[in-house]
Design a protein around this motif. Sequence first.
Motif, PDB file in Angstrom:
ATOM      1  N   LYS A 146       2.867  14.396 -13.434  1.00  0.00           N
ATOM      2  CA  LYS A 146       1.802  14.893 -14.304  1.00  0.00           C
ATOM      3  C   LYS A 146       1.702  16.412 -14.215  1.00  0.00           C
ATOM      4  CE  LYS A 146      -2.953  13.836 -15.617  1.00  0.00           C
ATOM      5  NZ  LYS A 146      -4.179  13.053 -15.286  1.00  0.00           N
ATOM      6  N   LYS A 147       1.821  16.952 -12.990  1.00  0.00           N
ATOM      7  CA  LYS A 147       1.794  18.401 -12.810  1.00  0.00           C
ATOM      8  C   LYS A 147       2.990  19.058 -13.497  1.00  0.00           C
ATOM      9  CE  LYS A 147      -0.820  18.645  -8.458  1.00  0.00           C
ATOM     10  NZ  LYS A 147      -0.765  19.023  -7.019  1.00  0.00           N
ATOM     11  N   LYS A 148       4.152  18.425 -13.389  1.00  0.00           N
ATOM     12  CA  LYS A 148       5.349  18.975 -14.024  1.00  0.00           C
ATOM     13  C   LYS A 148       5.200  18.990 -15.552  1.00  0.00           C
ATOM     14  CE  LYS A 148       8.761  17.749 -10.470  1.00  0.00           C
ATOM     15  NZ  LYS A 148       9.967  16.917 -10.179  1.00  0.00           N
ATOM     16  N   ILE A 149       4.668  17.895 -16.093  1.00  0.00           N
ATOM     17  CA  ILE A 149       4.472  17.813 -17.548  1.00  0.00           C
ATOM     18  C   ILE A 149       3.447  18.845 -18.012  1.00  0.00           C
ATOM     19  CG2 ILE A 149       3.597  16.341 -19.407  1.00  0.00           C
ATOM     20  CD1 ILE A 149       4.823  13.956 -17.895  1.00  0.00           C
ATOM     21  N   ARG A 150       2.370  19.027 -17.216  1.00  0.00           N
ATOM     22  CA  ARG A 150       1.359  20.023 -17.564  1.00  0.00           C
ATOM     23  C   ARG A 150       1.976  21.421 -17.566  1.00  0.00           C
ATOM     24  NH1 ARG A 150      -1.999  19.284 -13.669  1.00  0.00           N
ATOM     25  NH2 ARG A 150      -3.171  17.616 -14.679  1.00  0.00           N
ATOM     26  N   ALA A 151       2.789  21.699 -16.525  1.00  0.00           N
ATOM     27  CA  ALA A 151       3.443  23.009 -16.436  1.00  0.00           C
ATOM     28  C   ALA A 151       4.414  23.201 -17.599  1.00  0.00           C
ATOM     29  CB  ALA A 151       4.177  23.139 -15.112  1.00  0.00           C
ATOM     30  N   LEU A 152       5.111  22.115 -17.984  1.00  0.00           N
ATOM     31  CA  LEU A 152       6.053  22.192 -19.095  1.00  0.00           C
ATOM     32  C   LEU A 152       5.314  22.428 -20.414  1.00  0.00           C
ATOM     33  CD1 LEU A 152       9.057  22.004 -19.693  1.00  0.00           C
ATOM     34  CD2 LEU A 152       8.794  19.530 -19.968  1.00  0.00           C
ATOM     35  N   ALA A 154       0.827  -1.201   0.000  1.00  0.00           N
ATOM     36  CA  ALA A 154       0.000   0.000   0.000  1.00  0.00           C
ATOM     37  C   ALA A 154       0.867   1.259   0.000  1.00  0.00           C
ATOM     38  CB  ALA A 154      -0.937  -0.018   1.206  1.00  0.00           C
ATOM     39  N   ALA A 155       1.951   1.212   0.799  1.00  0.00           N
ATOM     40  CA  ALA A 155       2.851   2.364   0.860  1.00  0.00           C
ATOM     41  C   ALA A 155       3.503   2.622  -0.495  1.00  0.00           C
ATOM     42  CB  ALA A 155       3.917   2.132   1.934  1.00  0.00           C
ATOM     43  N   VAL A 156       3.913   1.533  -1.158  1.00  0.00           N
ATOM     44  CA  VAL A 156       4.520   1.672  -2.479  1.00  0.00           C
ATOM     45  C   VAL A 156       3.512   2.241  -3.482  1.00  0.00           C
ATOM     46  CG1 VAL A 156       5.478   0.392  -4.437  1.00  0.00           C
ATOM     47  CG2 VAL A 156       6.226  -0.141  -2.111  1.00  0.00           C
ATOM     48  N   CYS A 157       2.281   1.757  -3.410  1.00  0.00           N
ATOM     49  CA  CYS A 157       1.239   2.255  -4.319  1.00  0.00           C
ATOM     50  C   CYS A 157       0.975   3.737  -4.097  1.00  0.00           C
ATOM     51  CB  CYS A 157      -0.049   1.449  -4.113  1.00  0.00           C
ATOM     52  SG  CYS A 157       0.041  -0.249  -4.739  1.00  0.00           S
ATOM     53  N   VAL A 158       0.914   4.136  -2.810  1.00  0.00           N
ATOM     54  CA  VAL A 158       0.702   5.547  -2.485  1.00  0.00           C
ATOM     55  C   VAL A 158       1.855   6.389  -3.004  1.00  0.00           C
ATOM     56  CG1 VAL A 158       0.535   7.214  -0.602  1.00  0.00           C
ATOM     57  CG2 VAL A 158      -0.783   5.100  -0.510  1.00  0.00           C
ATOM     58  N   PHE A 159       3.081   5.862  -2.822  1.00  0.00           N
ATOM     59  CA  PHE A 159       4.267   6.598  -3.287  1.00  0.00           C
ATOM     60  C   PHE A 159       4.247   6.759  -4.810  1.00  0.00           C
ATOM     61  CE2 PHE A 159       8.586   6.314  -5.034  1.00  0.00           C
ATOM     62  CZ  PHE A 159       9.119   7.500  -4.525  1.00  0.00           C
ATOM     63  N   LEU A 160       3.948   5.654  -5.495  1.00  0.00           N
ATOM     64  CA  LEU A 160       3.906   5.714  -6.965  1.00  0.00           C
ATOM     65  C   LEU A 160       2.801   6.640  -7.458  1.00  0.00           C
ATOM     66  CD1 LEU A 160       4.512   1.952  -7.880  1.00  0.00           C
ATOM     67  CD2 LEU A 160       6.112   3.860  -8.095  1.00  0.00           C
ATOM     68  N   LEU A 161       1.647   6.611  -6.776  1.00  0.00           N
ATOM     69  CA  LEU A 161       0.553   7.498  -7.156  1.00  0.00           C
ATOM     70  C   LEU A 161       0.930   8.960  -6.958  1.00  0.00           C
ATOM     71  CD1 LEU A 161      -2.369   7.841  -8.082  1.00  0.00           C
ATOM     72  CD2 LEU A 161      -3.078   7.636  -5.678  1.00  0.00           C
ATOM     73  N   ALA A 162       1.575   9.241  -5.816  1.00  0.00           N
ATOM     74  CA  ALA A 162       2.009  10.618  -5.549  1.00  0.00           C
ATOM     75  C   ALA A 162       3.052  11.074  -6.567  1.00  0.00           C
ATOM     76  CB  ALA A 162       2.583  10.704  -4.137  1.00  0.00           C
ATOM     77  N   LEU A 163       3.978  10.141  -6.919  1.00  0.00           N
ATOM     78  CA  LEU A 163       5.004  10.456  -7.918  1.00  0.00           C
ATOM     79  C   LEU A 163       4.367  10.714  -9.276  1.00  0.00           C
ATOM     80  CD1 LEU A 163       8.068  10.663  -8.423  1.00  0.00           C
ATOM     81  CD2 LEU A 163       8.049   8.223  -8.985  1.00  0.00           C
TER      82      LEU A 163
END
Length: 299
Positions: free
Chosen positions: A28-34, A14-23
């Motif tokens: 996605k935000k960085k790509i949108r900003a780019l 679950a922790a890994v899934c949360v980490f991957l989702l947050a990443l």
Amino acid sequence: MKNALLVAALFILAAVCVFLLALHIINKKKIRALTQSIDKFIKDGSLTELAASDGDIAHLQTNICELEARLIQEREYTKLEAKNNTEFISDISHQLKTPLAGLRLYCEMRHNTSPDSHTEKELALISKMEKLICNVLKLEKIRSDTYVMSFEETELSDLLLDLKTEFSALFPMKSIAVKGGGILRTDKAWLREALGNVIKNACEHTKADGRVDIIIEEAERSVSVIIEDNGGGVAEEELSMLFRRFHRSQNASPDSAGIGLSITKAIVEKHHGTITAENSEKGLRVAMCFPIIDANLKL
């Protein structure tokens, strides 16, 4: 014991899934900003900021910054080359105008004392050369942004009806019709020349009692001007060359230098428009499409 291990494994998963989702969300935000930064560069030339972190996206951002800088450098270099080319042509034109003026003077003096067909032909050739020099210089100045265009809202139907009156007097046997209307921000004088070149070309490539139809089509974000004649069109292999400098079609008039449509193309492109030509059932169909641009935007 097994239950404890299972719970621990599920917790880690679950922790890994949360980490991957947050990443994923962060990337996605960085790509949108780019993407927004790239759109801004395309729109107004604002450069993308250099990346302040590491990673694949940061590496991509750095490469985009370098690409934008190279594009700006290439654009400035192209402008400088165009300016130098215009200055060179201007100098050559000036050097040609002086001896041409002398030739015209001597031909006119000889024609006044002993007029004959030879001096008439010489004067006609000198006039053609003077017009060609003027048009070449005009084309290069348009392409290099030496001319500053003044844009204002223009009713295209009024402009084209005025041109209809002008060309009806020059070609009294021709039938010229204007249909439709639309308002466009243009440099009226330059657009008049662009449209006039196409109408003149249509009149010259039709029979004595030929017809030229001019249609204005207004859409939500664009205005098109379509000029169609019934002169039978041109050879298919010529269509792609109509707007090239010094191209003369097979049935061009003897005094044509093959530069008028090149000037038209340059003017249309300065209005952020496009121009195309195709053969229709009647003859040649030239379509000019202009985007409707907000008055607050810099053209």
